[in-house]
Design an enzyme around this catalytic site. Structure first.
Site: not given
Length: 215
Positions: A44, A118, A193
């Protein structure tokens, strides 16, 4: 999102070399020796605080996992989860994704996960996106033939950009979900998140792509 600085993070990581792998270049081409069992390896990139990677490891003990995170103050939270869970099939790397070819040889990795990366929304920053062409080439050079990328985001713009980037690179799109939490998809492990964004009502996008053998 700005992360609180943890000046003690590096020292703590050094105290747990069984979880945070120092000098990863020494294991290039032989990552199986880092784990208790010789199993498929999934990585990951941008593992954050480690909720996804530890959840996947618990659900899939037949797979080895590496969580890769550059920020000291973030990856130390993932380390704390590993200390509590004592999972033998998870390790962490505190390195930059741009340097992955220094640490992995061709076919070292079976699958790449990109979760809530991001989005770098400004056009001039496109090369920093983890689904930009240069990163797709890096993944290809460390994955097995027909290796896979599994990608999740709440950012519609990044998702649309990534689908285009995958297509232009010649990747085979095998799965697309435009509203993951309203679908019948089973076995989803949420990231920190993901939980936060979904509670706000944000739609979660997910896709799976596969490299095709080039003649």
């Amino acid at each position: 999102m700005r992360q609180r600085n943890k000046p003690w993070a590096k020292e703590k990581m050094n105290q747990y070399p069984q979880y945070v792998i120092a000098n990863p270049e020494q294991h290039k081409g032989k990552w199986s020796e880092v784990f208790d069992k010789n199993q498929p390896l999934h990585i990951e990139i941008g593992t954050g605080k480690g909720r996804f990677i530890t959840g996947m490891a618990k659900s899939n003990p037949h797979i080895n996992y590496l969580g890769i995170e550059l920020a000291d103050s973030v990856i130390v939270s993932a380390l704390e989860k590993l200390i509590d869970e004592e999972l033998p099939n998870v390790k962490l790397l505190n390195v930059n994704a741009e340097d992955l070819e220094k640490y992995f040889a061709k076919s070292d990795v079976d699958r790449v996960y990109l979760n809530f990366s991001d989005p770098w929304p400004k056009y001039r920053h496109a090369k920093r996106r983890l689904t930009f062409e240069s990163f797709l080439r890096i993944y290809e050079n460390i994955l097995v033939d027909a290796g896979e990328i599994h990608f999740k985001t709440d950012n519609q713009g990044l998702f649309e950009y990534s689908l285009t980037s995958f297509s232009k690179y010649g990747l085979l799109l095998t799965y697309v979900n435009l509203d993951l939490h309203q679908s019948d998809f089973e076995g989803n492990i949420m990231t920190e998140y993901e939980e936060k964004f979904s509670q706000k009502g944000n739609r979660i996008y997910r896709c799976e792509v596969k490299y095709q053998n080039k003649k």
